[in-house]
Design an enzyme around this catalytic site. Sequence first.
Site, PDB file in Angstrom:
ATOM      1  N   ASP A   1     -28.754 -73.540 -11.566  1.00  0.00           N
ATOM      2  CA  ASP A   1     -29.665 -73.562 -10.404  1.00  0.00           C
ATOM      3  C   ASP A   1     -31.117 -73.730 -10.840  1.00  0.00           C
ATOM      4  OD1 ASP A   1     -28.719 -73.394  -7.761  1.00  0.00           O
ATOM      5  OD2 ASP A   1     -28.168 -71.283  -7.982  1.00  0.00           O
TER       6      ASP A   1
ATOM      7  N   GLN B   1     -24.992 -67.427  -5.357  1.00  0.00           N
ATOM      8  CA  GLN B   1     -25.484 -67.959  -4.087  1.00  0.00           C
ATOM      9  C   GLN B   1     -26.431 -66.948  -3.449  1.00  0.00           C
ATOM     10  OE1 GLN B   1     -24.801 -71.083  -3.044  1.00  0.00           O
ATOM     11  NE2 GLN B   1     -26.113 -70.828  -1.257  1.00  0.00           N
TER      12      GLN B   1
ATOM     13  N   LYS C   1     -19.912 -76.935  -2.573  1.00  0.00           N
ATOM     14  CA  LYS C   1     -20.079 -76.996  -4.032  1.00  0.00           C
ATOM     15  C   LYS C   1     -18.716 -77.067  -4.715  1.00  0.00           C
ATOM     16  CE  LYS C   1     -24.573 -74.766  -3.738  1.00  0.00           C
ATOM     17  NZ  LYS C   1     -25.402 -73.565  -3.816  1.00  0.00           N
TER      18      LYS C   1
HETATM   19  N1  GUN Z   1     -29.471 -70.529  -1.259  1.00  0.00           N
HETATM   20  C1  GUN Z   1     -30.096 -71.545  -0.645  1.00  0.00           C
HETATM   21  N2  GUN Z   1     -30.222 -72.601  -1.495  1.00  0.00           N
HETATM   22  C2  GUN Z   1     -29.643 -72.230  -2.656  1.00  0.00           C
HETATM   23  C3  GUN Z   1     -29.444 -72.892  -3.900  1.00  0.00           C
HETATM   24  O1  GUN Z   1     -29.839 -74.035  -4.116  1.00  0.00           O
HETATM   25  N3  GUN Z   1     -28.801 -72.156  -4.854  1.00  0.00           N
HETATM   26  C4  GUN Z   1     -28.382 -70.886  -4.638  1.00  0.00           C
HETATM   27  N4  GUN Z   1     -27.785 -70.250  -5.640  1.00  0.00           N
HETATM   28  N5  GUN Z   1     -28.561 -70.247  -3.498  1.00  0.00           N
HETATM   29  C5  GUN Z   1     -29.182 -70.922  -2.510  1.00  0.00           C
END
Ligand code: GUN
Length: 287
Positions: free
Chosen positions: A124, A101, A57
């Site tokens: 998200d 996350q 990211k």
């Molecule tokens: N953990 C697994 N997929 C994601 C996601 O798309 N966003 C976040 N914040 N955590 C995750």
Amino acid sequence: MKDRSTLIIDGKALAAKIRGEVASECAALSGEGRRRPKLCVIIAGDNQASKVYVRNKRKACEDCGIDSVTVELGADVTREELFSVIDKMNSDCEVDGILVQLPLPGGIDEKEIILRISPDKDVDCFHPVNVGRVYTGDPVFLPCTPAGIIELLKFAGVEISGAKCVVVGRSNIVGKPVAALLLSENGTVTVAHSRTKDLKSVTSEADILIAAIGKAKFFTAEYVKPGAAVIDVGMDRDEEGKLCGDVDFDGVFGICGAITPVPGGVGPMTVAMLMKNTLKAYKLHEG
Ligand code: GUN
């Protein structure tokens, strides 16, 4: 019978195209002398997969011309410490997007952490306000992995309207929201899961099959209708420890009409859609 040509849907290429579009918009903004969009990523603990996702990211932000700040917290982080970081980012008018996350270390209630993020920075699309907006057909942000799946289907020329769509998996991150988006696209949607009886008979009717159960190579040829579009959301390890999806790719290739590979299918799209959401948040904040 394996008598069909199967399209491999190139998620890496589509994600690169979308990231390129975001990068062009960001370059145009800085050409006008305006501030750059900014994403804050919060990670706690030392889940190795999460660390890789967060690194990806951060790299995507760099490539797109989006500023990013990563807040790394220990596995012993408290809810109060997380609240304090989120509150600081909520009130920082130069931060457009906030992402925590998941998973968080054991003992932390993820729901109350997500609730703390200001909905207008929730890139998200995990906050209940934004989830509700998706369900009422009035979204501000689109959930990243589900929106990436819709883009992949459109890119492959798959008609969603009127199609029988079967989603296997009912997580809040993928299964439930992708079902909502497929419904918004006029698909006829079934959500199956671990308690579904005779799963094969359900999936083998699907024109579009979304595999999101987290079991390596689970979906063999008997689960797949000839000609179907198969989207593999799995990020699993096979018996040799190699990265693979929920679908037995070699087994269904030549039977389905289109399939996403793992890696190089859904994964890169999640990050590309996050970049799009961050730019959207920036535009909302800047008016
Ligand atoms: N953990 C697994 N997929 C994601 C996601 O798309 N966003 C976040 N914040 N955590 C995750």
